[in-house]
Design a protein around this motif. Structure first.
Motif, PDB file in Angstrom:
ATOM      1  N   GLY A 149       0.817  -1.208   0.000  1.00 23.73           N
ATOM      2  CA  GLY A 149       0.000   0.000   0.000  1.00 23.73           C
ATOM      3  C   GLY A 149       0.843   1.246   0.000  1.00 23.73           C
ATOM      4  N   ALA A 150       0.216   2.338  -0.379  1.00 24.00           N
ATOM      5  CA  ALA A 150       0.917   3.605  -0.536  1.00 24.00           C
ATOM      6  C   ALA A 150       0.930   4.401   0.757  1.00 24.00           C
ATOM      7  CB  ALA A 150       0.244   4.435  -1.631  1.00 24.00           C
ATOM      8  N   THR A 151       1.990   5.155   0.943  1.00 24.07           N
ATOM      9  CA  THR A 151       1.982   6.178   1.979  1.00 24.07           C
ATOM     10  C   THR A 151       1.143   7.339   1.472  1.00 24.07           C
ATOM     11  OG1 THR A 151       4.011   7.121   1.073  1.00 24.07           O
ATOM     12  CG2 THR A 151       4.243   5.537   2.878  1.00 24.07           C
ATOM     13  N   ASP A 152       0.496   8.050   2.363  1.00 30.08           N
ATOM     14  CA  ASP A 152      -0.433   9.116   1.980  1.00 30.08           C
ATOM     15  C   ASP A 152      -0.144  10.326   2.853  1.00 30.08           C
ATOM     16  OD1 ASP A 152      -2.480  10.763   1.243  1.00 30.08           O
ATOM     17  OD2 ASP A 152      -4.095   9.334   1.622  1.00 30.08           O
ATOM     18  N   SER A 153       0.817  11.129   2.435  1.00 23.68           N
ATOM     19  CA  SER A 153       1.277  12.226   3.276  1.00 23.68           C
ATOM     20  C   SER A 153       0.218  13.297   3.493  1.00 23.68           C
ATOM     21  CB  SER A 153       2.534  12.864   2.664  1.00 23.68           C
ATOM     22  OG  SER A 153       2.270  13.320   1.344  1.00 23.68           O
ATOM     23  N   GLU A 154      -0.801  13.353   2.620  1.00 23.87           N
ATOM     24  CA  GLU A 154      -1.831  14.376   2.760  1.00 23.87           C
ATOM     25  C   GLU A 154      -2.846  14.035   3.842  1.00 23.87           C
ATOM     26  OE1 GLU A 154      -3.727  15.348  -0.869  1.00 23.87           O
ATOM     27  OE2 GLU A 154      -1.909  16.092  -1.842  1.00 23.87           O
ATOM     28  N   ASN A 155      -2.917  12.780   4.219  1.00 24.39           N
ATOM     29  CA  ASN A 155      -3.889  12.360   5.230  1.00 24.39           C
ATOM     30  C   ASN A 155      -3.316  12.597   6.618  1.00 24.39           C
ATOM     31  OD1 ASN A 155      -5.396  10.460   7.072  1.00 24.39           O
ATOM     32  ND2 ASN A 155      -6.485  10.075   5.172  1.00 24.39           N
TER      33      ASN A 155
END
Length: 382
Positions: free
Chosen positions: A236-242
């Motif tokens: 899965g991806a990291t999601d820096s905006e969350n």
């Protein structure tokens, strides 16, 4: 059968709006295929990403939507509502299907302004709705206002529907529960169970706190310390905006420690699911967890938290195991129980999950539900 009139035979223009185009590509293909196969025009109104060419190749028209997917800032909400009003008036769709929180809320308000039929799908509640305090009251007020005059509101699990009813955000006669976004049982076919002495646990999710990533790492650390013959992987991806995102630095520390393996992202999750013995999702709450549905369709046992969404897919001790939410220790106990099973028990658990998906989650059920709603709202179905 009597011949259709020219008005009846005329194709519909259906618009789908969501907070990311990839959401339509990943989760709504059954609806797209059904609409396009009947000759209807389909327009996707969503922020652009690398799924746009794929949607266009299918036959969809894609309009870029400027919006922020996070937060419920009132000013941003008003801007999104105005943007939707302009798009609806310019495109003049016959009906709008909506997904994700802000598109449901402000899209519904825009559709009311434009006197357009609008069909939202509550795919999850979001952090704001579950936070308590002022932010939750704002979210509830927005839902109550946005959904008040809609004839149909789809939910992805019974718990979310019951919560909306208990807080009087919708009326019972408006609501219908769908089995998630459905599953293509041919594409996600049962895969041969992997051999080998080492058990591979796989978590497929964005790297967010609310997905239970830290509990997964905590439980994996316990099992590693006990010398368990197991690997713990995350896809899965990291999601820096969350705001609940796991940082890249923290992820790197876990990998350096040797407690988990991060597999990055993949355009096709099926090979990863096929190579795993068990799929894990220790989430705090879900709408209809696609990860678990896909894994069950491929005949893989599941381990997930006993929370809304997850417990709709996982029947404890039948097609998987349920553990306590926000508890690494409880998740570790589920890992130990799974490790104690022999291959035959694991395989039987996976086959039970496959049978459940065929009976309850086939994508044809989703298309039929949209067909009924469209007939109710505009007099014609898919």
């Amino acid at each position: 059968m009597a011949p259709q009139s020219s008005a009846e035979a005329q194709p519909l223009h259906v618009m789908l709006t969501v907070n990311a185009a990839w959401n339509i590509w990943n989760f709504r293909q059954p609806i797209l295929k059904a609409l396009l196969s009947k000759g209807h025009r389909v327009t996707v109104l969503a922020p652009a990403d690398d799924s746009v060419p794929k949607l266009q190749e299918m036959g969809c028209r894609v309009l870029p939507l400027e919006m922020s997917a996070k937060g419920l800032n009132p000013l941003e909400g008003l801007r999104l509502r105005r943007t939707c009003v302009r798009a609806f008036r310019q495109e003049r769709p016959d009906i709008v299907f909506s997904y994700t929180i802000k598109n449901n809320l402000f899209g519904a308000m825009a559709a009311r302004t434009c006197s357009l039929p609008f069909l939202p799908n509550v795919t999850g509640l979001g952090t704001a709705f579950l936070s308590g305090g002022a932010l939750q009251r704002v979210a509830e007020g927005l839902y109550r206002h946005a959904f008040r005059s809609l004839p149909t509101v789809f939910f992805q699990n019974e718990d979310d529907r019951a919560l909306f009813l208990s807080r009087r955000l919708v009326r019972e006669e408006q609501t219908e529960v769908l089995p998630g976004s459905g599953i293509d049982l041919e594409r996600f076919a049962a895969a041969p169970f992997p051999e080998g002495p080492e058990t591979r646990f796989l978590m497929v999710a964005r790297l967010l706190r609310d997905k239970g990533v830290r509990e997964y790492v905590e439980a994996a650390r316990m099992l590693k310390a006990e010398g368990a013959q197991a690997r713990f992987q995350i896809l899965g991806a990291t999601d820096s905006e969350n705001r609940t995102a796991i940082s890249r630095e923290e992820l790197a520390e876990w990998e350096a420690e040797g407690v988990i393996e991060h597999l990055g992202t993949a355009p096709d999750v099926r090979p990863h699911i096929a190579s795993a013995h068990c799929i894990v999702l220790p989430s705090y709450r879900e709408g209809a967890p696609r990860t678990l549905i896909e894994a069950a369709a491929m005949a893989r046992p599941l381990i997930a938290t006993d929370v809304p969404g997850c417990k709709s897919v996982v029947d404890h001790a039948a097609n998987g195991l349920l553990c306590k939410v926000r508890s690494g220790a409880s998740l570790a106990d589920a890992f130990r129980r799974f490790l104690a099973m022999d291959t035959g028990e694991r395989r039987e658990m996976g086959q039970t999950g496959r049978a459940k998906m065929a009976a309850e989650y086939d994508e044809g059920l989703i298309v039929a539900a949209y067909e009924r709603a469209m007939v109710q709202m505009i007099g014609r179905g898919v």
